[in-house]
Design an enzyme around this catalytic site. Sequence first.
Site, PDB file in Angstrom:
ATOM      1  N   ARG A 133     -11.844   7.557  -8.684  1.00  0.00           N
ATOM      2  CA  ARG A 133     -11.021   6.553  -9.349  1.00  0.00           C
ATOM      3  C   ARG A 133     -11.694   5.844 -10.518  1.00  0.00           C
ATOM      4  NH1 ARG A 133      -7.733   3.452  -4.768  1.00  0.00           N
ATOM      5  NH2 ARG A 133      -6.419   5.265  -4.604  1.00  0.00           N
TER       6      ARG A 133
ATOM      7  N   HIS B 242      -7.692  -3.587  -8.272  1.00  0.00           N
ATOM      8  CA  HIS B 242      -6.982  -2.999  -7.129  1.00  0.00           C
ATOM      9  C   HIS B 242      -7.643  -3.321  -5.796  1.00  0.00           C
ATOM     10  CE1 HIS B 242      -4.468  -0.133  -5.068  1.00  0.00           C
ATOM     11  NE2 HIS B 242      -5.501   0.607  -4.696  1.00  0.00           N
TER      12      HIS B 242
ATOM     13  N   ARG C  76     -14.541   2.831  -3.564  1.00  0.00           N
ATOM     14  CA  ARG C  76     -13.849   3.241  -2.334  1.00  0.00           C
ATOM     15  C   ARG C  76     -13.081   4.543  -2.526  1.00  0.00           C
ATOM     16  NH1 ARG C  76      -8.558   2.492  -0.642  1.00  0.00           N
ATOM     17  NH2 ARG C  76      -8.197   1.325  -2.560  1.00  0.00           N
TER      18      ARG C  76
ATOM     19  N   HIS D 139      -7.543   0.372 -10.226  1.00  0.00           N
ATOM     20  CA  HIS D 139      -6.704   1.557  -9.993  1.00  0.00           C
ATOM     21  C   HIS D 139      -6.253   2.104 -11.343  1.00  0.00           C
ATOM     22  CE1 HIS D 139      -3.566   4.205  -8.589  1.00  0.00           C
ATOM     23  NE2 HIS D 139      -3.988   4.012  -7.350  1.00  0.00           N
TER      24      HIS D 139
ATOM     25  N   ALA E 196       0.837  -1.214   0.000  1.00  0.00           N
ATOM     26  CA  ALA E 196       0.000   0.000   0.000  1.00  0.00           C
ATOM     27  C   ALA E 196       0.866   1.255   0.000  1.00  0.00           C
ATOM     28  CB  ALA E 196      -0.936  -0.017   1.209  1.00  0.00           C
TER      29      ALA E 196
ATOM     30  N   LEU F 132      -6.854   1.065   4.532  1.00  0.00           N
ATOM     31  CA  LEU F 132      -6.114   0.758   5.763  1.00  0.00           C
ATOM     32  C   LEU F 132      -6.917   1.248   6.969  1.00  0.00           C
ATOM     33  CD1 LEU F 132      -2.403   1.560   4.746  1.00  0.00           C
ATOM     34  CD2 LEU F 132      -3.486  -0.675   4.955  1.00  0.00           C
TER      35      LEU F 132
ATOM     36  N   GLU G  44      -5.292  13.158  -2.266  1.00  0.00           N
ATOM     37  CA  GLU G  44      -5.584  12.129  -3.269  1.00  0.00           C
ATOM     38  C   GLU G  44      -6.955  12.408  -3.873  1.00  0.00           C
ATOM     39  OE1 GLU G  44      -5.034   8.196  -1.638  1.00  0.00           O
ATOM     40  OE2 GLU G  44      -2.872   8.374  -1.736  1.00  0.00           O
TER      41      GLU G  44
HETATM   42  C1  SIN Z   1      -2.708   4.687  -4.157  1.00  0.00           C
HETATM   43  O1  SIN Z   1      -1.676   4.962  -3.573  1.00  0.00           O
HETATM   44  O2  SIN Z   1      -3.066   5.252  -5.163  1.00  0.00           O
HETATM   45  C2  SIN Z   1      -3.535   3.571  -3.620  1.00  0.00           C
HETATM   46  C3  SIN Z   1      -4.102   3.947  -2.343  1.00  0.00           C
HETATM   47  C4  SIN Z   1      -5.433   3.333  -2.166  1.00  0.00           C
HETATM   48  O3  SIN Z   1      -5.853   2.535  -2.969  1.00  0.00           O
HETATM   49  O4  SIN Z   1      -6.105   3.703  -1.210  1.00  0.00           O
END
Ligand code: SIN
Length: 520
Positions: free
Chosen positions: A270, A327, A362, A224, A42, A368, A110
Site C-alpha cells: 500500500r 487510513h 499493515r 490508503h 471497513a 479486523l 488484496e
Molecule cells: C480496503 O478495502 O482496501 C481496506 C481494507 C484494509 O484496509 O484492510
Amino acid sequence: MFDVCIVGGGAAGLMLARSLPRSYKIAVLTKAAPSVSNTALAQGGIAASLHSADSADVHASDTIKATAGHADTGRVEMLTREGASAIRQLMEDGLPYDKTDSGEPLLGMEGAHSVRRILHSGGDQTGKVLMDFLMKETEKRIQTFNYHQVLELLVDDNKCTGLMASDSSGQRKIIHARHTVLATGGIGALYSHTSNSPVAEGDGLSLAYRAGAVLEDLEFIQFHPTVLNIDGTSAGLVSEAVRGEGALLVNNRGHSIMDGFHPLKELAPRDIVSRAIEWHWQREGPVYLDARHIPDFHVKFPAIHQNCRLHGLNPSADLLPVRPGAHFHMGGVKTDDKGATTIKRLYAIGEIASTGVHGANRLASNSLLEAIVFAKRLAGLIAQLPAEAGESDVPAIQQLPSGRSLPAVTLPYPGPKRLKMTQDVGILRNKQQLQDFIRENPLPPDLEVKNASNEAVAHHHRQTACTLMAMASLYREESRGAHFRTDFPAPSADWQGKTIAISKNGIFTEHREILSKETV
Ligand code: SIN
C-alpha cells in the site's frame, strides 16, 4: 464498580465484550451513535488462512514482508495462527460471510497477499456485517453510554481506576471500573484526506499519554491509495479489493501509472502504491481508477457502487478520481501480547494499540483480524485477574455536581488544522515541514480538565495526538514502510529493529525483536 469499561464500540470493543465472562458488568462508551466507527466502514474484509492451499505460516510471511522489516515477528505468527481459528469460530457461531456456489468461503485477493485469503461479508460491507453481528450478540450484556466524550482517565499510583466522561448535554460523570480498555480506533479524522469515520480523532493516544502510558510507532501512518476524490474532497474508500479484481490506476491520458514503480503494480504494498499516486498528483495531475472492465461491479461492490452513484459516477462506465487518504495507524498505545499497557489495569486493543503486528506498513485486511485476536486474548487475561479487596463497594457511576457541567459542544477539528496534517505529517514528509508543524502546534501544556469546557478538552486531545505523531515522524531519520522522509528517502541499517517510544518522560528508542530474514 464496573468490571470492565470499554471506550469505543467498534470491532475490538464489542469482540472484547462478547468474549468476557457472562457475569461481568460491562460499560461501553461511544462518542457518537453506536453504529459510527471505522469498523462499520471497513470494506476490505478479514484476512485469515482458511483455505487448504494457504497456511498461517504463509500468511505470517506475507504480513512480515509488507511490514518493511519492522514487525514483531513472534506476535505476527501468533496473530495469523490464532486468527485463523478465531475466524473459523465466528463463522461457526453465525457470522454471515460470502460463499462460493459450493458453499465454501469466497476468498478475495488484496495487495501483497500471495494467495486469495480475504473473507468478505456482503461484498464490500464486511465491517458493517461484523458490527451488526457483534452488536446483536452483546446488546444484552453491556450497558451503553452513547454520545459520551471521555475527558480523562483516572490514574493513581500508575493504576487506572476508570474515567471521567461527559454526555452530549454536558453532564459529567465518573465511571469506576476494575479494568479500563481503550478501543477508540484510529486517527484519520485528524487529516483532511481520509477514509476514516469522523470519530477517529486519536483521542485514545492523548488520553493514554496524559495518563502516563508509553506510546510507540506513532510515525507509521498508513495512507490508503484509493480514496474517492471529488472536487478535492475525500468522498469514501474504494477498496483495494477492486484492484484485486483487476482495476487499473491510470492518468488522464489513460496510461498506467504503476509501470516501473513495482513489479506487483496495482497490487504492490500500500505505501508504494500511495506514494506513486501522490507523486503523480503533485507532478502531473489527477489519477483515476479504471474499473470499467470488472464484470458485475455493482454486485461485487454494492456499497462502493452506491457511493459512486451518489457522486454522479458509474464505476462500469466512468473513471474514478482517487487520491490517497489517511487510513490506518500502525502505531499507538504500546501493549504487550495481550493488550496490557504500561499502566496497571489500562489496556488498548484494535487500531489504537501498538502491538507490533503491523510494523511500518499493515498488510491489507489484517486490522479486523488483529482486533478480534487481541480482544480475545485480553478477555482471557482479564478473566484470570481476581477482584481486589474493597472494589465491590465502589459505585459504578458517580454523577459530578451540575456546577461542573460546562458546555458540551464539540465541533469537528477545524479544516485548516486537518489540511496542515495532510501537508506536513502526510505521505511525503521532511525535517523542515515537521519542525514548522511542531513549532506552530507545540504539545499543549497539561489541562485542568475539571475546569475546562468539553470543547477545550477535545481540542487538547486532538492537538496532543497530532503533535506526538509529528514528533515521532521528525525523530525517525529514515524512510521505512508508510513513513517516507523525502530528506532520508531510504531505510537505514541504524534504524532497523528500533521503535520510537514517547511518554511524558520524553522520546526514546527501544529495541524490537525482528527474527525473520524476510524483511525489506
Ligand atoms: C480496503 O478495502 O482496501 C481496506 C481494507 C484494509 O484496509 O484492510
